[in-house]
Design an enzyme around this catalytic site. Structure first.
Site, PDB file in Angstrom:
ATOM      1  N   ASP A   1       0.705  -1.084   0.060  1.00  0.00           N
ATOM      2  CA  ASP A   1       0.302  -0.333  -0.425  1.00  0.00           C
ATOM      3  C   ASP A   1       0.704   1.256   0.025  1.00  0.00           C
ATOM      4  OD1 ASP A   1      -2.528  -1.650   0.190  1.00  0.00           O
ATOM      5  OD2 ASP A   1      -2.670  -1.666   2.273  1.00  0.00           O
TER       6      ASP A   1
ATOM      7  N   ASP B   1       0.105  -0.631   6.049  1.00  0.00           N
ATOM      8  CA  ASP B   1      -0.884  -1.194   6.033  1.00  0.00           C
ATOM      9  C   ASP B   1      -2.398  -0.534   5.948  1.00  0.00           C
ATOM     10  OD1 ASP B   1      -2.068  -3.321   4.165  1.00  0.00           O
ATOM     11  OD2 ASP B   1      -2.143  -4.657   5.003  1.00  0.00           O
TER      12      ASP B   1
ATOM     13  N   LYS C   1      -6.468   0.046   6.219  1.00  0.00           N
ATOM     14  CA  LYS C   1      -7.457  -1.537   6.679  1.00  0.00           C
ATOM     15  C   LYS C   1      -8.385  -1.056   7.019  1.00  0.00           C
ATOM     16  CE  LYS C   1      -4.143  -4.750   5.975  1.00  0.00           C
ATOM     17  NZ  LYS C   1      -5.545  -6.226   4.684  1.00  0.00           N
TER      18      LYS C   1
END
Length: 340
Positions: A246, A259, A261
């Site tokens: 990412d 990352d 989420k």
């Protein structure tokens, strides 16, 4: 008759009769036996109360602590104090090592010792963005999905059955489709923010679908700087796996694989993110062994954003924690390779 009168006469005078019978018996001494009918002399010994032998001075603090409260007020600290009074201080020893702890057969370091880092990085401020190519290498996501633990598989299946019962098969398919769409829009919005160095465009602000997620991560974005990679493919040249990162940027001065989420439920601790730490560790190892990246990473960051706009939870992974999850990832990778 004469004797009886004589005795009566003596009995009228006190002390005379006693002298009469005492004199003969006192002239000669002899041993005598005394018999007694009382059972007290030959009864068993009295039982000793064991409480009378207790060192009352030693336990007076314990007794006071128990009797000084009208209601129970025990805490872990008071329980330890009572145990210390009763049994003494605990023995200091290391806990036994759990049996069955596995170690990777083919261990590869997380940080590449053979990778040379240039003294001066490129002057371009644009982050690296490498497209993901279709190859025979398995992806990190695929490996984790196929080596999921039975407990996690059971929980996911039970959640799926519950959602299908509530929404129906078509409704559940639409629900999962919307989740993926929201994730894609959220990642695209973050990418545009980092590239344009703006908070968000007018269109993104008006988009109700991701507006909550963007509001959720605002306090985290303030701590991110020097973005080096965005939505970029990575591959581990030695272990032969790939993935799509990412973001790689500095979080509070530490270079991290980040990352992003999304979640509808709060995940305040790292353990609530399930296999996401293994995914981040796998991406870190891949970057460090990928020749396309002229830097190495030793930290990770998982940011959980919420649809309702509540502040996101950033979970920072220091080098020690990343190394632990790297070993776990290597075990999952070996399990996948053995199955295939």
């Amino acid at each position: 008759l004469v004797r009886m009168k004589f005795l009566q006469l003596l009995s009228r005078k006190p002390g005379k009769l006693e002298m009469l019978f005492r004199i003969p018996f006192c002239q000669k001494q002899f041993p005598y036996v005394c018999l007694a009918t009382s059972t007290c002399l030959y009864s068993k010994k009295k039982k000793v109360n064991s409480y009378e032998q207790v060192d009352q001075e030693k336990y007076k603090n314990l007794v006071y602590s128990v009797t000084s409260y009208k209601t129970s007020a025990q805490t872990p600290e008071t329980i330890f104090e009572e145990d210390n009074l009763l049994y003494g201080p605990p023995n200091k020893h290391r806990p036994p090592v759990k049996a069955g702890t596995k170690t990777p057969k083919n261990w590869v370091p997380l940080v590449n010792p053979n990778k040379r880092i240039p003294l001066l990085n490129g002057d371009s401020n644009l982050p690296i963005k490498i497209a993901l190519q279709k190859t025979k290498m398995p992806s990190v996501t695929r490996i984790l999905q196929q080596t999921i633990s039975p407990q996690q598989a059971f929980c996911l299946e039970r959640w799926k059955e519950k959602m299908i019962l509530e929404l129906g098969k078509d409704g559940f398919a639409e629900y999962t489709k919307n989740l993926f769409l929201q994730g894609e829009l959220f990642h695209a919005a973050l990418e545009s923010i980092f590239l344009s160095e703006e908070i968000a465009t007018t269109e993104q602000r008006e988009d109700v679908v991701i507006s909550g997620y963007l509001s959720s991560v605002q306090h985290v974005l303030k701590d991110i700087s020097e973005v080096k990679a965005l939505e970029s493919a990575v591959q581990h040249e030695t272990l032969q796996y790939l993935g799509l990162v990412d973001c790689v940027a500095k979080y509070r001065g530490q270079l991290c694989v980040i990352d992003w989420k999304t979640s509808e439920k709060p995940k305040p601790s790292l353990k609530n993110t399930f296999d996401n730490p293994l995914q981040v560790a796998a991406y870190i190892g891949a970057i460090n062994h990928d020749a396309n990246y002229d830097f190495q990473v030793s930290c990770g960051l998982i940011v959980v954003a919420y649809k309702n706009g509540s502040p996101a939870h950033p979970h920072f992974m220091d080098p020690g924690l990343c190394s632990q999850y790297w070993n776990k990832w290597l075990l999952r990778l070996e399990e996948y390779m053995d199955r295939n």
